[in-house]
Design an enzyme around this catalytic site. Structure first.
Site, PDB file in Angstrom:
ATOM      1  N   ARG A 219       0.848  -1.196   0.000  1.00 33.83           N
ATOM      2  CA  ARG A 219       0.000   0.000   0.000  1.00 33.83           C
ATOM      3  C   ARG A 219       0.883   1.245   0.000  1.00 33.83           C
ATOM      4  NH1 ARG A 219       1.621   1.977   4.006  1.00 33.83           N
ATOM      5  NH2 ARG A 219       0.452   3.872   3.619  1.00 33.83           N
ATOM      6  N   GLY A 220       0.221   2.417  -0.174  1.00 33.97           N
ATOM      7  CA  GLY A 220       0.964   3.672  -0.310  1.00 33.97           C
ATOM      8  C   GLY A 220       1.093   3.944  -1.805  1.00 33.97           C
ATOM      9  N   ALA A 221       0.833   5.179  -2.199  1.00 31.18           N
ATOM     10  CA  ALA A 221       0.712   5.489  -3.631  1.00 31.18           C
ATOM     11  C   ALA A 221       1.952   5.095  -4.446  1.00 31.18           C
ATOM     12  CB  ALA A 221       0.365   6.969  -3.804  1.00 31.18           C
TER      13      ALA A 221
ATOM     14  N   ARG B 103      -7.351  -0.440  -7.299  1.00 31.30           N
ATOM     15  CA  ARG B 103      -7.587   0.711  -6.433  1.00 31.30           C
ATOM     16  C   ARG B 103      -7.624   1.966  -7.313  1.00 31.30           C
ATOM     17  NH1 ARG B 103      -4.316   1.273  -0.980  1.00 31.30           N
ATOM     18  NH2 ARG B 103      -6.270   2.220  -0.330  1.00 31.30           N
TER      19      ARG B 103
ATOM     20  N   GLN C 126      -3.024   2.714   9.741  1.00 31.90           N
ATOM     21  CA  GLN C 126      -1.685   2.767   9.132  1.00 31.90           C
ATOM     22  C   GLN C 126      -0.721   3.593   9.985  1.00 31.90           C
ATOM     23  OE1 GLN C 126      -4.551   3.226   7.494  1.00 31.90           O
ATOM     24  NE2 GLN C 126      -4.443   2.578   5.370  1.00 31.90           N
TER      25      GLN C 126
ATOM     26  N   ASP D 282      -1.983  10.858  -2.465  1.00 32.43           N
ATOM     27  CA  ASP D 282      -2.269   9.763  -3.408  1.00 32.43           C
ATOM     28  C   ASP D 282      -2.535  10.263  -4.820  1.00 32.43           C
ATOM     29  OD1 ASP D 282      -2.880   8.564  -0.638  1.00 32.43           O
ATOM     30  OD2 ASP D 282      -2.735   6.851  -2.010  1.00 32.43           O
TER      31      ASP D 282
ATOM     32  N   ASN E 276      -5.633  12.356  -0.083  1.00 32.34           N
ATOM     33  CA  ASN E 276      -4.787  11.531   0.793  1.00 32.34           C
ATOM     34  C   ASN E 276      -5.714  10.788   1.749  1.00 32.34           C
ATOM     35  OD1 ASN E 276      -2.058  10.753   1.603  1.00 32.34           O
ATOM     36  ND2 ASN E 276      -2.511  11.765   3.519  1.00 32.34           N
ATOM     37  N   LYS E 277      -5.131   9.969   2.598  1.00 35.70           N
ATOM     38  CA  LYS E 277      -5.906   9.115   3.502  1.00 35.70           C
ATOM     39  C   LYS E 277      -7.010   9.893   4.207  1.00 35.70           C
ATOM     40  CE  LYS E 277      -5.728   5.669   3.893  1.00 35.70           C
ATOM     41  NZ  LYS E 277      -6.653   4.814   3.115  1.00 35.70           N
TER      42      LYS E 277
HETATM   43  O1  MRU Z   1      -4.846   3.258   1.771  1.00 40.63           O
HETATM   44  P1  MRU Z   1      -3.359   3.472   1.829  1.00 40.63           P
HETATM   45  O2  MRU Z   1      -2.755   2.970   3.079  1.00 40.63           O
HETATM   46  O3  MRU Z   1      -2.665   2.973   0.587  1.00 40.63           O
HETATM   47  O4  MRU Z   1      -3.228   5.048   1.819  1.00 40.63           O
HETATM   48  C1  MRU Z   1      -1.957   5.618   1.754  1.00 40.63           C
HETATM   49  C2  MRU Z   1      -1.926   7.061   2.017  1.00 40.63           C
HETATM   50  O5  MRU Z   1      -2.922   7.719   2.110  1.00 40.63           O
HETATM   51  C3  MRU Z   1      -0.582   7.680   2.059  1.00 40.63           C
HETATM   52  O6  MRU Z   1      -0.588   8.794   2.882  1.00 40.63           O
HETATM   53  C4  MRU Z   1      -0.259   8.107   0.635  1.00 40.63           C
HETATM   54  O7  MRU Z   1      -0.253   6.999  -0.222  1.00 40.63           O
HETATM   55  C5  MRU Z   1       1.019   8.780   0.533  1.00 40.63           C
HETATM   56  S1  MRU Z   1       2.316   7.604   0.606  1.00 40.63           S
HETATM   57  C6  MRU Z   1       3.735   8.323   0.277  1.00 40.63           C
END
Ligand code: MRU
Length: 347
Positions: free
Chosen positions: A50-52, A90, A197, A238, A248-249
């Protein structure tokens, strides 16, 4: 150099993508090998990876590993099916589609060549995508650190560290770089409901780096800021729209609104691979909706809501550009007007 474990790599025999299973952290640091499309798709959907930027890097390696199985005749039909499948896992982080399509376009540009030549080029491209991310994260950490002062405490949201990217991360980059240089910057870590997270991953990464960090529930930010405990909010992204709106999250936008009220700067840190100039504003960014079970019962021994309770579970929100004090990319710190500066730098 940072001592962070590599989160995504090609397995030594080249037949699988090897990842840290992030769903097992912080309890267990375990690697899993993914060889087939269903387990790859499942890993993205269930946030094992996970994470963009990380899901973009992962998808690039998946394209290579899956393509090893294609014959000459069927090559492009199967490539399209697998690329479309990966992208559909996603919707919000633009990196997933961007890096998948980059791999697809490279393969297509070599149509007519031997399969082995295409595979070699795909492996090299996946490697390049990761190397570029490493370099961008390092530059972001450096630029982000210039916005902080020794003794500051920052609020983090979700996880924008090495697990979500490569090496330094984005939102956590300045903290990790500061620690490496012996500069003390502390963190208040939002636990980040509903998937935690922050509590599971950011806390793990910061503690491993020896950084003074304190876990808080997401709804504690207002009091912490009112009492002057937070000097900046650092968050990843993201997908950023052309006007600087930042998806973002879920919860990032709330933290930014509170920060504005209390005069705390909000910095969004991201590599250019997360900027999507084809989205004019945040309203054009698709928001992922997830299973309500994540709210009702996932982290509890028993369900914490009455049986049959309806849930609304958007995984991301959009922080309006007016709430963002500065954007930090590998090209440095950007101030408003974001539409002008983003177009000039990345258009
Ligand atoms: O749902 P996730 O855990 O993939 O969400 C990730 C985030 O929101 C992070 O803050 C985002 O991807 C930035 S990562 C450098």
């Amino acid at each position: 150099m940072l001592n962070t474990p590599v989160n995504i790599a090609l397995s030594p025999d080249g037949s699988a993508v090897r990842i840290i299973d992030q769903t097992l952290l912080p309890g267990r640091l375990e690697y899993i090998d993914l060889r087939d499309r269903e387990s790859m798709f499942e890993a993205i959907r269930s946030l094992r990876v996970r994470g963009a930027p990380a899901i973009g890097i992962f998808a690039a390696w998946c394209v290579y590993v899956l393509a090893r199985d294609y014959g000459q005749e069927e090559f492009f039909a199967r490539l399209d099916a697998d690329c479309d499948g990966l992208i559909s896992c996603r919707p919000t982080a633009v990196n997933l589609a961007r890096q998948t399509n980059r791999m697809r376009a490279l393969a297509r540009s070599m149509a007519g060549q031997r399969v082995q030549a295409i595979l070699d080029a795909l492996a090299e491209e996946a490697r390049a995508i990761r190397e570029e991310d490493v370099a961008m994260c390092r530059a972001i950490a450096q630029a982000g650190l210039s916005l902080l002062r020794e003794g500051d405490t920052v609020l983090t949201h979700c996880n924008a560290g090495p697990l979500a990217t490569s090496e330094y991360g984005t939102g956590l980059g300045p903290l990790l770089l500061a620690a490496e240089r012996g500069i003390e910057i502390k963190a208040f870590v939002d636990e980040t409901r509903p998937l935690l997270q922050g509590a599971r991953l950011t806390a793990w990464e910061l503690m491993n780096a020896g950084i003074d960090c304190t876990l808080v529930c997401d709804n504690m930010a207002a009091l912490a800021m009112k009492q002057g405990r937070i000097q900046a909010v650092l968050a990843g992204c993201d997908r950023m729209a052309a006007n600087g709106d930042a998806a973002n999250k879920i919860g990032t936008s709330g933290a930014a609104i509170i920060a504005k009220h209390y005069g705390v700067p909000v910095y969004i840190l991201l590599p250019s691979s997360t900027i999507d100039l084809t989205c004019p504003t945040g309203a054009d960014i698709p928001i992922e909706m997830r299973d309500g079970e994540e709210i009702r019962s996932l982290w509890y021994e028993k369900p914490m809501a009455p049986e049959g309770m309806k849930c609304w579970n958007p995984a991301f929100d959009v922080t309006d550009h007016e709430l963002i004090t500065a954007i930090v990319t590998e090209k440095g710190v950007i101030y408003p007007p974001y539409d002008v500066h983003l177009k000039n730098l990345f258009g």
